[in-house]
Write a protein that holds these residues in place. Structure first.
Motif, PDB file in Angstrom:
ATOM      1  N   ASP A  38     -33.400 -67.685 -12.842  1.00  0.00           N
ATOM      2  CA  ASP A  38     -33.070 -68.781 -11.929  1.00  0.00           C
ATOM      3  C   ASP A  38     -32.404 -68.306 -10.643  1.00  0.00           C
ATOM      4  OD1 ASP A  38     -30.937 -67.966 -13.553  1.00  0.00           O
ATOM      5  OD2 ASP A  38     -29.936 -69.900 -13.437  1.00  0.00           O
ATOM      6  N   ILE A  39     -31.771 -67.148 -10.669  1.00  0.00           N
ATOM      7  CA  ILE A  39     -31.031 -66.714  -9.481  1.00  0.00           C
ATOM      8  C   ILE A  39     -31.402 -65.300  -9.024  1.00  0.00           C
ATOM      9  CG2 ILE A  39     -29.060 -68.236  -9.863  1.00  0.00           C
ATOM     10  CD1 ILE A  39     -27.549 -65.875 -11.080  1.00  0.00           C
ATOM     11  N   VAL A  40     -32.430 -64.723  -9.616  1.00  0.00           N
ATOM     12  CA  VAL A  40     -32.776 -63.339  -9.270  1.00  0.00           C
ATOM     13  C   VAL A  40     -33.219 -63.211  -7.809  1.00  0.00           C
ATOM     14  CG1 VAL A  40     -35.197 -63.523  -9.991  1.00  0.00           C
ATOM     15  CG2 VAL A  40     -34.028 -61.291 -10.038  1.00  0.00           C
ATOM     16  N   ILE A  96     -36.650 -61.382 -16.533  1.00  0.00           N
ATOM     17  CA  ILE A  96     -37.552 -61.537 -17.671  1.00  0.00           C
ATOM     18  C   ILE A  96     -37.209 -62.821 -18.412  1.00  0.00           C
ATOM     19  CG2 ILE A  96     -38.383 -60.465 -19.795  1.00  0.00           C
ATOM     20  CD1 ILE A  96     -37.424 -57.771 -18.615  1.00  0.00           C
ATOM     21  N   THR A  97     -38.195 -63.685 -18.588  1.00  0.00           N
ATOM     22  CA  THR A  97     -37.954 -64.966 -19.254  1.00  0.00           C
ATOM     23  C   THR A  97     -37.649 -64.771 -20.734  1.00  0.00           C
ATOM     24  OG1 THR A  97     -39.418 -66.100 -17.690  1.00  0.00           O
ATOM     25  CG2 THR A  97     -38.919 -67.233 -19.746  1.00  0.00           C
ATOM     26  N   LEU A 118     -38.179 -82.404 -33.215  1.00  0.00           N
ATOM     27  CA  LEU A 118     -39.228 -81.388 -33.179  1.00  0.00           C
ATOM     28  C   LEU A 118     -39.880 -81.263 -31.798  1.00  0.00           C
ATOM     29  CD1 LEU A 118     -38.823 -81.931 -36.259  1.00  0.00           C
ATOM     30  CD2 LEU A 118     -41.250 -81.363 -36.525  1.00  0.00           C
ATOM     31  N   THR A 119     -39.556 -82.178 -30.874  1.00  0.00           N
ATOM     32  CA  THR A 119     -40.166 -82.135 -29.537  1.00  0.00           C
ATOM     33  C   THR A 119     -39.117 -82.036 -28.437  1.00  0.00           C
ATOM     34  OG1 THR A 119     -40.200 -84.565 -29.402  1.00  0.00           O
ATOM     35  CG2 THR A 119     -42.154 -83.478 -30.300  1.00  0.00           C
ATOM     36  N   THR A 120     -37.994 -81.390 -28.723  1.00  0.00           N
ATOM     37  CA  THR A 120     -36.934 -81.284 -27.725  1.00  0.00           C
ATOM     38  C   THR A 120     -37.295 -80.296 -26.627  1.00  0.00           C
ATOM     39  OG1 THR A 120     -35.836 -79.560 -29.025  1.00  0.00           O
ATOM     40  CG2 THR A 120     -35.148 -81.840 -29.403  1.00  0.00           C
ATOM     41  N   ASP A 121     -36.567 -80.377 -25.508  1.00  0.00           N
ATOM     42  CA  ASP A 121     -36.802 -79.480 -24.378  1.00  0.00           C
ATOM     43  C   ASP A 121     -35.461 -79.089 -23.762  1.00  0.00           C
ATOM     44  OD1 ASP A 121     -38.650 -78.269 -22.265  1.00  0.00           O
ATOM     45  OD2 ASP A 121     -37.342 -79.546 -21.062  1.00  0.00           O
ATOM     46  N   TRP A 122     -35.197 -77.787 -23.698  1.00  0.00           N
ATOM     47  CA  TRP A 122     -33.901 -77.294 -23.246  1.00  0.00           C
ATOM     48  C   TRP A 122     -33.606 -77.676 -21.794  1.00  0.00           C
ATOM     49  CZ3 TRP A 122     -29.153 -76.001 -23.402  1.00  0.00           C
ATOM     50  CH2 TRP A 122     -28.572 -75.179 -22.433  1.00  0.00           C
ATOM     51  N   GLU A 123     -34.516 -77.409 -20.877  1.00  0.00           N
ATOM     52  CA  GLU A 123     -34.249 -77.697 -19.473  1.00  0.00           C
ATOM     53  C   GLU A 123     -34.014 -79.184 -19.241  1.00  0.00           C
ATOM     54  OE1 GLU A 123     -33.581 -75.666 -17.100  1.00  0.00           O
ATOM     55  OE2 GLU A 123     -34.014 -73.835 -18.231  1.00  0.00           O
ATOM     56  N   GLN A 140     -23.839 -74.620 -15.462  1.00  0.00           N
ATOM     57  CA  GLN A 140     -25.268 -74.940 -15.350  1.00  0.00           C
ATOM     58  C   GLN A 140     -25.491 -76.440 -15.378  1.00  0.00           C
ATOM     59  OE1 GLN A 140     -28.168 -72.857 -17.676  1.00  0.00           O
ATOM     60  NE2 GLN A 140     -27.014 -70.938 -17.699  1.00  0.00           N
ATOM     61  N   ILE A 141     -24.700 -77.132 -16.178  1.00  0.00           N
ATOM     62  CA  ILE A 141     -24.850 -78.586 -16.278  1.00  0.00           C
ATOM     63  C   ILE A 141     -24.119 -79.283 -15.139  1.00  0.00           C
ATOM     64  CG2 ILE A 141     -24.397 -80.595 -17.758  1.00  0.00           C
ATOM     65  CD1 ILE A 141     -24.732 -78.601 -20.139  1.00  0.00           C
ATOM     66  N   GLN A 142     -22.954 -78.788 -14.756  1.00  0.00           N
ATOM     67  CA  GLN A 142     -22.240 -79.377 -13.623  1.00  0.00           C
ATOM     68  C   GLN A 142     -23.061 -79.282 -12.333  1.00  0.00           C
ATOM     69  OE1 GLN A 142     -18.536 -77.188 -13.739  1.00  0.00           O
ATOM     70  NE2 GLN A 142     -17.457 -78.873 -14.753  1.00  0.00           N
ATOM     71  N   ASP A 143     -23.784 -78.177 -12.178  1.00  0.00           N
ATOM     72  CA  ASP A 143     -24.547 -77.956 -10.948  1.00  0.00           C
ATOM     73  C   ASP A 143     -25.650 -78.978 -10.733  1.00  0.00           C
ATOM     74  OD1 ASP A 143     -22.994 -75.795 -10.300  1.00  0.00           O
ATOM     75  OD2 ASP A 143     -24.433 -74.278 -10.959  1.00  0.00           O
ATOM     76  N   ILE A 144     -26.112 -79.620 -11.808  1.00  0.00           N
ATOM     77  CA  ILE A 144     -27.192 -80.605 -11.657  1.00  0.00           C
ATOM     78  C   ILE A 144     -26.699 -82.030 -11.883  1.00  0.00           C
ATOM     79  CG2 ILE A 144     -29.074 -79.018 -12.187  1.00  0.00           C
ATOM     80  CD1 ILE A 144     -29.035 -79.963 -15.051  1.00  0.00           C
ATOM     81  N   ALA A 145     -25.387 -82.191 -12.055  1.00  0.00           N
ATOM     82  CA  ALA A 145     -24.819 -83.523 -12.259  1.00  0.00           C
ATOM     83  C   ALA A 145     -24.497 -84.181 -10.924  1.00  0.00           C
ATOM     84  CB  ALA A 145     -23.548 -83.429 -13.099  1.00  0.00           C
ATOM     85  N   GLU A 146     -24.744 -85.471 -10.847  1.00  0.00           N
ATOM     86  CA  GLU A 146     -24.394 -86.211  -9.628  1.00  0.00           C
ATOM     87  C   GLU A 146     -22.890 -86.164  -9.409  1.00  0.00           C
ATOM     88  OE1 GLU A 146     -24.807 -90.744  -7.806  1.00  0.00           O
ATOM     89  OE2 GLU A 146     -26.156 -90.072  -9.406  1.00  0.00           O
TER      90      GLU A 146
END
Length: 435
Positions: free
Chosen positions: A51-53, A78-79, A253-258, A281-287
């Motif tokens: 994300d920041i490379v 590397i992912t 069974l269908t969760t998504d991390w991002e 990481q979560i604060q950065d995308i919070a309103e």
């Protein structure tokens, strides 16, 4: 930060060690082209920070070159970091500086990484240098030191009428029930499908034990760490109960991390067990970043709460590198001068640095940070060896997924069935490892 499936056995990787013996250090500290003193050369730095490379890491390189103008730094993000790097370690081509994969047994570190100093020397400067060390030699220094606990949305808690941080498993369950009754938020998000977020529960065993020698001393010398009343049973019983009470996402069974990070940031999710690395990481995308809080695991000892402090990925040097001096210059600069740890909401590995603002709540609550005490002499690496031999997966997702499946009724085995199975595997593996 992900602990993924083992894809190879490190003890068979002898080729890279043999080839490494013929390598020489081609970096130079004198006679550089521009007449300056200092190390020179070109190094490749492997990272998991896709994300920041291309942004933050490029700024790091520019600042680094102000001090070391004759070192050219290239980055490769590397992912699937764990899986890909472990495969590359079959050869000598795995970068010059890299994050040490979590699955490398401590006994094998010297086969792949350059010793950075002794535990006694480096422990005067840095935290948790004993975690990737063997026979007193340190092979990696943490890039970040994490505390363990739960990321939560404070506004969701407020809307649910929760005014105090839960300090027991029972109180945490009641808080999640209030979230379900009073809000539209998912009380707890398992991230079952991603798998690795479930492993974030494991370090909270020390919060329950309340003592630093629990893992490497006590657990290493017991046959039944998953029995009722012991830290692992208490820890994973809460995971089971949360799922059984219907306090998780509708279809784990269908969760998504991002997506889950965004959902927690905007109040669609109330809580997730994650290391303190996740806060920013979560604060950065919070309103409203102030909505995102961090609490210790809900367990206390006569009112006192604890959190495990441990190193995140450790940065090390490929022992086959042809530019070891330049690689060491980068490693030292990154740890001491880049400010990477604090910029990412973590605790600096440099001794004496203040706690980040993200852990202000820990200071308010008087939470004491504990670290895993080293093993007794002659028992180094026992816990990892037992874990691997028994295929238990303390830092793998499988048995946590079994717990979720059991709780939601997808399988016939009970929680106690799972704990009994893990105890049996541990006992058998321990007998082989310690004989």
């Amino acid at each position: 930060m992900k602990h993924l499936f083992k894809v190879l056995v490190f003890s068979m990787m002898i080729f890279s060690l043999l080839v490494g013996c013929s390598q020489t250090d081609k970096s130079s500290s004198k006679g550089n082209a521009n007449g300056t003193d200092g190390p020179s050369g070109e190094i490749l730095v492997l990272t998991n920070r896709t994300d920041i490379v291309d942004t933050v890491f490029q700024d790091y390189a520019k600042k680094f070159n102000e001090k070391y103008p004759d070192i050219k730094v290239e980055f490769e993000a590397i992912t699937d970091y764990e899986g890909q790097v472990k495969i590359r370690m079959n050869s000598t081509e795995y970068g010059d500086v890299l994050l040490i994969p979590n699955e490398v047994p401590v006994q094998e570190l010297g086969n792949y990484f350059e010793p950075l100093g002794t535990i006694d020397e480096l422990s005067e400067k840095y935290l948790h240098v004993d975690e990737d060390a063997y026979e007193h030699n340190v092979y990696g220094i943490p890039v970040v030191v994490n505390a363990q606990g739960i990321v939560f949305n404070k506004k969701v808690f407020e809307d649910a009428g929760i005014s105090e941080i839960p300090t027991t498993p029972e109180a945490f369950l009641e808080a999640l029930k209030k979230v379900k009754e009073e809000t539209n938020a998912i009380p707890y998000y398992t991230n079952y499908a991603a798998g690795w977020p479930l492993t974030q529960w494991e370090p909270n065993r020390l919060s329950i034990a309340g003592v630093e020698d629990y893992v490497n001393v006590q657990m290493a010398n017991m046959d039944d760490p998953f029995s009722e009343g012991k830290p692992h049973y208490i820890l994973y019983k809460l995971m089971h109960d949360i799922a059984k009470e219907g306090l998780i996402e509708e279809d784990p069974l269908t969760t998504d991390w991002e997506s889950s990070k965004k959902m927690l940031a905007n109040g669609e999710i109330a809580t997730m067990v994650l290391g303190s690395w996740a806060i920013t990481q979560i604060q950065d995308i919070a309103e409203n970043p102030d909505d995102i809080g961090y609490m210790p695991f809900p367990y206390n000892h006569e009112g006192k709460q604890y959190s495990e402090s441990s190193g995140d990925y450790k940065i090390g040097i490929n022992k086959n590198s042809e530019n070891k001096e330049a690689a060491r210059a980068w490693l030292d600069w990154f740890i001491n001068e880049s400010n990477y740890a604090l910029d990412n909401g973590g605790i600096s590995p440099v001794i004496g640095e203040e706690l980040p603002d993200t852990l202000a709540s820990f200071e308010e609550l008087g939470v004491e940070l504990l670290r895993n005490a080293p093993a007794q002499e002659g028992q180094e690496g026992w816990v990892d060896a037992i874990d691997n031999e028994g295929e238990i997966g303390l830092f793998q997702p499988e048995f946590k997924q079994r717990i979720i499946e059991s709780a939601i009724g997808n399988t016939d085995e009970s929680f106690d069935d799972i704990m009994k199975d893990l105890n049996n595997k541990w006992k058998e593996a321990r007998a082989k490892v310690t004989k």
